[in-house]
Write a protein that holds these residues in place. Sequence first.
Motif, PDB file in Angstrom:
ATOM      1  N   UNK A  80       8.460  -3.667  -2.716  1.00  0.00           N
ATOM      2  CA  UNK A  80       7.117  -3.282  -3.138  1.00  0.00           C
ATOM      3  C   UNK A  80       7.194  -2.121  -4.130  1.00  0.00           C
ATOM      4  N   UNK A  81       6.077  -1.467  -4.368  1.00  0.00           N
ATOM      5  CA  UNK A  81       5.966  -0.535  -5.491  1.00  0.00           C
ATOM      6  C   UNK A  81       6.127   0.930  -5.104  1.00  0.00           C
ATOM      7  N   UNK A  82       6.685   1.230  -3.971  1.00  0.00           N
ATOM      8  CA  UNK A  82       6.758   2.603  -3.490  1.00  0.00           C
ATOM      9  C   UNK A  82       7.911   3.379  -4.114  1.00  0.00           C
ATOM     10  N   UNK A  83       7.900   4.694  -3.866  1.00  0.00           N
ATOM     11  CA  UNK A  83       9.002   5.572  -4.241  1.00  0.00           C
ATOM     12  C   UNK A  83       9.807   5.893  -2.988  1.00  0.00           C
ATOM     13  N   UNK A  84      11.107   5.671  -3.035  1.00  0.00           N
ATOM     14  CA  UNK A  84      11.968   6.027  -1.906  1.00  0.00           C
ATOM     15  C   UNK A  84      12.200   7.528  -1.911  1.00  0.00           C
ATOM     16  N   UNK A  85      11.897   8.167  -0.781  1.00  0.00           N
ATOM     17  CA  UNK A  85      12.067   9.619  -0.651  1.00  0.00           C
ATOM     18  C   UNK A  85      13.198   9.864   0.340  1.00  0.00           C
ATOM     19  N   UNK A  86      14.372  10.160  -0.179  1.00  0.00           N
ATOM     20  CA  UNK A  86      15.548  10.376   0.667  1.00  0.00           C
ATOM     21  C   UNK A  86      15.538  11.809   1.163  1.00  0.00           C
TER      22      UNK A  86
ATOM     23  N   UNK B   9       0.820  -1.222   0.000  1.00  0.00           N
ATOM     24  CA  UNK B   9       0.000   0.000   0.000  1.00  0.00           C
ATOM     25  C   UNK B   9       0.851   1.269   0.000  1.00  0.00           C
ATOM     26  N   UNK B  10       2.139   1.152   0.291  1.00  0.00           N
ATOM     27  CA  UNK B  10       2.978   2.343   0.394  1.00  0.00           C
ATOM     28  C   UNK B  10       3.121   3.035  -0.958  1.00  0.00           C
ATOM     29  N   UNK B  11       3.081   4.338  -0.937  1.00  0.00           N
ATOM     30  CA  UNK B  11       3.449   5.142  -2.103  1.00  0.00           C
ATOM     31  C   UNK B  11       4.829   5.769  -1.916  1.00  0.00           C
ATOM     32  N   UNK B  12       5.146   6.115  -0.669  1.00  0.00           N
ATOM     33  CA  UNK B  12       6.443   6.723  -0.366  1.00  0.00           C
ATOM     34  C   UNK B  12       7.058   6.028   0.842  1.00  0.00           C
ATOM     35  N   UNK B  13       8.353   5.828   0.785  1.00  0.00           N
ATOM     36  CA  UNK B  13       9.132   5.318   1.905  1.00  0.00           C
ATOM     37  C   UNK B  13      10.210   6.349   2.213  1.00  0.00           C
ATOM     38  N   UNK B  14      10.167   6.923   3.405  1.00  0.00           N
ATOM     39  CA  UNK B  14      11.078   8.007   3.765  1.00  0.00           C
ATOM     40  C   UNK B  14      12.324   7.431   4.437  1.00  0.00           C
ATOM     41  N   UNK B  15      13.483   7.907   4.007  1.00  0.00           N
ATOM     42  CA  UNK B  15      14.736   7.436   4.593  1.00  0.00           C
ATOM     43  C   UNK B  15      15.621   8.618   4.960  1.00  0.00           C
ATOM     44  N   UNK B  16      16.556   8.365   5.857  1.00  0.00           N
ATOM     45  CA  UNK B  16      17.481   9.414   6.297  1.00  0.00           C
ATOM     46  C   UNK B  16      18.905   9.172   5.834  1.00  0.00           C
ATOM     47  N   UNK B  17      19.133   8.045   5.122  1.00  0.00           N
ATOM     48  CA  UNK B  17      20.470   7.747   4.611  1.00  0.00           C
ATOM     49  C   UNK B  17      20.356   6.673   3.536  1.00  0.00           C
ATOM     50  N   UNK B  18      21.401   6.547   2.739  1.00  0.00           N
ATOM     51  CA  UNK B  18      21.381   5.562   1.660  1.00  0.00           C
ATOM     52  C   UNK B  18      21.387   4.134   2.192  1.00  0.00           C
ATOM     53  N   UNK B  19      21.977   3.932   3.334  1.00  0.00           N
ATOM     54  CA  UNK B  19      21.942   2.601   3.957  1.00  0.00           C
ATOM     55  C   UNK B  19      20.503   2.144   4.126  1.00  0.00           C
ATOM     56  N   UNK B  20      19.662   3.005   4.678  1.00  0.00           N
ATOM     57  CA  UNK B  20      18.255   2.655   4.866  1.00  0.00           C
ATOM     58  C   UNK B  20      17.561   2.450   3.534  1.00  0.00           C
ATOM     59  N   UNK B  21      17.832   3.317   2.570  1.00  0.00           N
ATOM     60  CA  UNK B  21      17.190   3.195   1.258  1.00  0.00           C
ATOM     61  C   UNK B  21      17.439   1.816   0.664  1.00  0.00           C
ATOM     62  N   UNK B  22      18.684   1.379   0.726  1.00  0.00           N
ATOM     63  CA  UNK B  22      19.033   0.094   0.129  1.00  0.00           C
ATOM     64  C   UNK B  22      18.439  -1.073   0.917  1.00  0.00           C
ATOM     65  N   UNK B  23      18.470  -0.974   2.241  1.00  0.00           N
ATOM     66  CA  UNK B  23      17.907  -2.050   3.056  1.00  0.00           C
ATOM     67  C   UNK B  23      16.408  -2.159   2.835  1.00  0.00           C
ATOM     68  N   UNK B  24      15.705  -1.022   2.879  1.00  0.00           N
ATOM     69  CA  UNK B  24      14.245  -1.072   2.738  1.00  0.00           C
ATOM     70  C   UNK B  24      13.843  -1.613   1.375  1.00  0.00           C
ATOM     71  N   UNK B  25      14.538  -1.196   0.313  1.00  0.00           N
ATOM     72  CA  UNK B  25      14.145  -1.633  -1.026  1.00  0.00           C
ATOM     73  C   UNK B  25      14.332  -3.129  -1.209  1.00  0.00           C
ATOM     74  N   UNK B  26      15.247  -3.729  -0.457  1.00  0.00           N
ATOM     75  CA  UNK B  26      15.410  -5.173  -0.514  1.00  0.00           C
ATOM     76  C   UNK B  26      14.493  -5.867   0.486  1.00  0.00           C
ATOM     77  N   UNK B  27      14.385  -5.328   1.688  1.00  0.00           N
ATOM     78  CA  UNK B  27      13.593  -5.980   2.741  1.00  0.00           C
ATOM     79  C   UNK B  27      12.098  -5.793   2.540  1.00  0.00           C
ATOM     80  N   UNK B  28      11.714  -4.710   1.861  1.00  0.00           N
ATOM     81  CA  UNK B  28      10.303  -4.432   1.547  1.00  0.00           C
ATOM     82  C   UNK B  28      10.169  -4.249   0.037  1.00  0.00           C
TER      83      UNK B  28
END
Length: 743
Positions: free
Chosen positions: A504-510, A483-502
């Motif tokens: 789904x079809x969202x947009x990562x918003x760094x 259901x996510x449209x946006x996933x908010x992150x505070x660093x590239x480490x989180x961006x990469x982990x979330x995109x693999x661990x979750x």
Amino acid sequence: MPTFSLVIPVYKVQGYLPECLDSVLGQDYADFEIIAVDDCSPDGCGALLDEYAERDARIHVIHLMENVGLGLARNVGLEKAQGDYVLFLDSDDTLSDGALKAMSDRLDATGSPDILIYDYARTYWDGKTRRNQRADLLQYDESDVFSLARHPELLDLLQIVWNKAYRRDFITRAELVFPPGYYEDAPWTFCSLITAERIATLDRVCVLYRQRREGGNILKTVSRKHFDVFDQYRRVFEYLDAHEELAEWRGPLFRKMVDHYLTILERPDRLPPNARAEFFRRAAADHRARLPEGFVRPDGNHGRKYALLERGAYTAMMSATRVAKLREDVRKRARTAVNRSKRRAMGLFYRSQLRGPLDENLAVFSAYWHRSVSCNPAAIDAELARLAPHIRRVWAVRPDSVDQVPAGVDYVRVGSREYWAAVARAKYLVNNVNFADSVVKRDGQIHVQTHHGTPLKTMGLDQRKYPASTNMSFGKFLKRCDRWDYSITSNRHSSMVWERAYPCFYTTLEAGYPRNDVLATARSEDVRRARAALGLADGGKAFLYMPTHREYQPGFTPPLDLARFARELGPDATLLVRGHYFYGNSPHVAELRRTGRVVDVTGHPRVEELYLAADALITDYSSAMFDYAVLDRPIISYAPDWETYSVVRGTYFDLLQEPPGAVATTQEELLRLLTSGDYDGPAATERRDIFRRRFCEFDDGHAAERVVRRVFLGEDTQPPVIPFDERRHVPTPAQALQDDERA
């Protein structure tokens, strides 16, 4: 010159790219080079490639100034390749252990053929692996080398380039290049196979072909892009026209072309309904224009489809595929029945609200399973009030937490009619965890997942490797994440982990973590106010202790002797403890509480104020370390059970090797650090600086503004991230006191 050149085109795969590169660099065969082509990827892939290249000279990175697509990016890498053999690897796939050694041994055994075909297996998010269904085609004699004429059945393998090693001088001799567009593998695969004089096979899985839930493959999209297949087969037959010696392959390649066209026509997940007739007409035209003399159609129903295509009988063709469509309709009805059942469970009122129009100016917020008004959603709420006051902001709160809602905050009780109306009609839903399964994601709604910490411990699908850490249903979990449209992150480490661990079809918003804005912008008066609210004496040291939960312990008690702590640090030190209950029955601790030397701040509504008040943080594996690091104050990692925690829960990096400051694994070490002052010494400061630059990358005080402008106001341009060395420094408690005295 290396034996292998691996050409890896890279685009929007930052969550998977490290695993891909590590699978190559970790091979037990080292004679290779990697040509990584950054196809103007908009995420962190380019920087990630540069970081890997700095560590390993075998990696050569090419940054393209514009996105050119998979085929043309491969061409760029191919031009730079120096190896005897060229391999193509997609950047979300991986090599299996020992793959390169097995390829090298097979090439030696078969006398350096033009092409070596090896096997692959599909890997799925739930851990399942399925080998190529036509693996039997690779089972030939150990020293067998042949041309395609001896084994034409190899044309029935999937039309892919990354299951083969190509001799580089053969590529040059055959003048092979990748065309632009989609289905670019077809011309390369067919033309290389029919041209090669010496082909060998390796009956071994060498590539793990990732099946991504969130797409990334044209085969998983309904689009007119599938019309590109006509241009690709035009190129195949132009190659045949230019090579008369290959005329024998017109019949087999005509069959592959027609089968491919029919597959696209018959699959409901390929063409838009209004494009099917046009696609059929173009396929029929190709059939008539390229029909080889003497071609014999397949037997049975499949052959009848060939005949209908040749006659251009679109209506009859659609009737011929009715059975397949009926089966799909049955599946759709079954899914619809399940959805209807869920909606019935939600109640008639919620169903009626779901049929109503969305309120474009309504946003529903929630945090920590509806327990509080806090964290990133609260910071976004405040910024939304400033930048877009026309949007009504409502919080979803559990009935037993209503008394903790701050004055002036509009809220609805979870489960009430007002709640169901709000989540059904709101344009925006913002949460730092997932909404319940019963909440339906409507067309037009925007779900913002803010998360509530940077991951040290494994999360999402990565927890499958550590079954003791969770008993969740990963299938249901991922449906919530869908259901996510946006996933908010505070660093590239989180961006990469979330995109693999979750996946789904969202947009990562760094953007940075909105809740940390205050940690980047607070002033002396904010620090003094936070300390005064906790009753901390001016000039005294306050240590904030925040242990995390251990899944393998039914009831966790921090391994810290509070009485000894207070005695050795002296009367000017205060320990703020946030987390689990601690030594509640100890008379010594009770006395310490009465004197204010130990303060239980577990129920404090705003952890950010605790951060501002504390001179230093003591924690183990809590994500608090990443947030507190924004303040650039000392952090002590007290990790007495690291070996157990890292094995049972799983972590993304070794905290003892990459800590945010000083490290202690025993209480004696911790007390020594604190009494000597080494916790704030040069070595700890250097580690903290490295840690901050990695994990506080986007936390510059403007995170909430970026989120509001992008999500709620639809602005494509947000405030740029302030460089680290230009960011203002939040005063420490000692500096805040000096500022007050000077004032």
